[in-house]
Write a protein that holds these residues in place. Structure first.
Motif, PDB file in Angstrom:
ATOM      1  N   HIS A  77      41.229  37.799  36.381  1.00 59.51           N
ATOM      2  CA  HIS A  77      40.258  38.899  34.892  1.00 59.51           C
ATOM      3  C   HIS A  77      40.301  38.906  33.673  1.00 59.51           C
ATOM      4  O   HIS A  77      41.301  39.029  33.678  1.00 59.51           O
ATOM      5  N   ASP A 106      47.236  44.327  33.551  1.00 60.11           N
ATOM      6  CA  ASP A 106      45.872  44.359  34.089  1.00 60.11           C
ATOM      7  C   ASP A 106      44.981  44.319  33.247  1.00 60.11           C
ATOM      8  O   ASP A 106      44.218  44.434  32.794  1.00 60.11           O
ATOM      9  N   MET A 107      45.025  42.460  33.413  1.00 61.15           N
ATOM     10  CA  MET A 107      45.705  41.193  34.017  1.00 61.15           C
ATOM     11  C   MET A 107      45.978  40.626  33.270  1.00 61.15           C
ATOM     12  O   MET A 107      45.987  38.919  33.146  1.00 61.15           O
ATOM     13  N   GLU A 139      34.968  41.697  36.629  1.00 62.13           N
ATOM     14  CA  GLU A 139      36.391  42.583  37.521  1.00 62.13           C
ATOM     15  C   GLU A 139      36.480  44.322  37.260  1.00 62.13           C
ATOM     16  O   GLU A 139      36.300  44.652  38.455  1.00 62.13           O
ATOM     17  N   GLU A 140      36.462  44.379  36.230  1.00 61.64           N
ATOM     18  CA  GLU A 140      36.721  46.076  36.049  1.00 61.64           C
ATOM     19  C   GLU A 140      35.515  46.669  36.494  1.00 61.64           C
ATOM     20  O   GLU A 140      35.180  47.633  36.793  1.00 61.64           O
ATOM     21  N   GLU A 164      46.517  39.477  39.931  1.00 64.53           N
ATOM     22  CA  GLU A 164      47.029  40.857  39.267  1.00 64.53           C
ATOM     23  C   GLU A 164      48.574  41.877  39.730  1.00 64.53           C
ATOM     24  O   GLU A 164      49.182  40.368  40.371  1.00 64.53           O
TER      25      GLU A 164
HETATM   26 ZN   LIG Z   1      42.189  44.253  37.354  1.00 67.55          ZN
END
Ligand SMILES: [Zn+2]
Length: 378
Positions: A77, A106-107, A139-140, A164
């Motif tokens: 992501h 991250d990431m 993604e978050e 990740e």
């Molecule tokens: Zn992540």
């Protein structure tokens, strides 16, 4: 292939020194531009998808344009959790064997390491392996806009590797808990606490019964846990409260248990403790649990053998938090996570990247890809 940490860090810096929170689509788009440039440099095809106006773009990258099936799908992501202004306040900083900065492990390092692992593959091997790299933008937030696309692409792939970060002790991730978020709204009837108490229906009393009932649903043995995290309601001490809103976090290893909890909430909403109370239950987010299937175990064994070839012991950990691997695993596609370099302190100022792990983890991922190509030949 020789690896220069200095060059890697110089390449990493532009990814860290820009704001690319999920809610900063222009920053995510800039990350997408940088990734696109890199993969174009390898001669790979890059397609850009814009799934919604409020998020950044997603990238679909492949060495096998037009393929209907891929031997492996790599996922990373491009967004972070950090608000605008963070990159200026704390750009990439190196201290000893650690790197710091927003998204460093991250990431962004996972995205860059994936690219380096692929860059080091020989043309002969690439000719035998149809590879898809999916970089998403959200993604978050639980991948609300990219999830469907990721699952569709995963179904076209033999396996999914998510980059990740590996855990600080080097472990990769073979299982991730599922999670869900619920918003509960309680509607009672307001009345004067002195002159008309009996005419009121207290939303707080109804909520209090729910909170206790929800705590009763916690099962530490199976790992199904619930937490009433926030609650707001009431207007004044002399008024019977007619409204409460509460948020509940649910974590689980068993998708069946999560569905039972969902049904339980429905039942409770239809059968409130207090007559005259109305309860609304909304599941705002849901990520299924990721548990290794038999096919996943075979993939784990392949990764372990690749580790042996790199003189590295591969250990696995079950993580409490979710990632996009939860979605692809739930779609029935063998999925493993943690192929980025080692790091920790995610979502905080303490987020760090272990610089010494960058080179070895690129080699491990490359070795896994080689092993996948060989297993395809066999
Ligand atoms: Zn992540």
């Amino acid at each position: 292939m020789s690896f220069s940490l200095d060059e890697y860090l110089a390449e990493l810096a532009p990814f860290i020194n820009l704001d690319c929170g999920t809610r900063t689509p222009s920053g995510v788009a800039r990350v997408a531009d940088l990734m696109t440039e890199k993969y174009h440099g390898l001669g790979w095809q890059v397609q850009r998808h814009q799934f919604a106006a409020e998020c950044g773009p997603c990238l679909e990258i492949t060495n096998a344009p037009g393929a209907s099936h891929y031997d492996v799908m790599l996922v990373g992501h491009m967004d972070t959790v950090f608000p605008e202004g963070t990159a200026a306040k704390r750009p990439l900083r190196i201290e000893g064997d650690l790197g710091f900065g927003p998204g460093v492990s991250d990431m962004k390092s996972g995205l860059l390491s994936t690219f380096h692992a692929l860059k080091g593959l020989s043309p002969e091997l690439l000719a035998r392996l149809r590879i898809l790299v999916c970089c998403n933008c959200d993604e978050e937030l639980g991948s609300p806009w990219s999830k469907e696309w990721l699952v569709e692409k995963a179904r076209q792939s033999s396996c999914v590797l998510v980059a990740e970060a590996a855990r600080p002790d080097g472990s990769l991730i073979s299982a991730r808990k599922g999670n869900a978020k619920y918003r509960l709204r309680f509607h009672g009837r307001a009345s004067h606490a002195g002159s008309a108490l009996a005419e009121g229906v207290s939303a707080i009393t109804e909520f209090a019964r729910w909170a206790l009932a929800i705590n009763e649903l916690v099962n530490f043995e199976t790992g199904t846990t619930l937490n009433v995290g926030t609650v707001q309601g009431g207007t004044g001490v002399n008024v019977v409260p007619d409204f409460v809103e509460a948020m509940v976090d649910l974590r689980f290893w068993s998708n069946e248990e999560a569905e039972l909890i969902d049904h339980r909430f429905d039942f409770m909403a239809n059968n409130p403790f207090l007559a005259g109370c109305r309860v609304e239950v909304d599941r705002l987010a849901f990520k299924p649990a990721m548990r290794p299937s038999e096919d996943t175990r075979a993939l784990m064994a392949l990764v372990e053998r690749a580790g042996v070839a790199e003189r590295m012991t591969v250990n696995w950990v079950e993580a409490g938090g979710g990632s996009d691997a939860n979605f692809t695993a739930a779609a029935g596609v063998p999925s493993l996570d943690g192929f980025g370099p080692m790091g920790g302190g995610f979502h905080s100022e303490a987020e760090f990247l272990q610089l010494g792990s960058i080179g070895p983890r690129i080699r491990l991922l490359r070795q896994v890809l080689r092993a996948l190509a060989e297993s395809r030949q066999a």
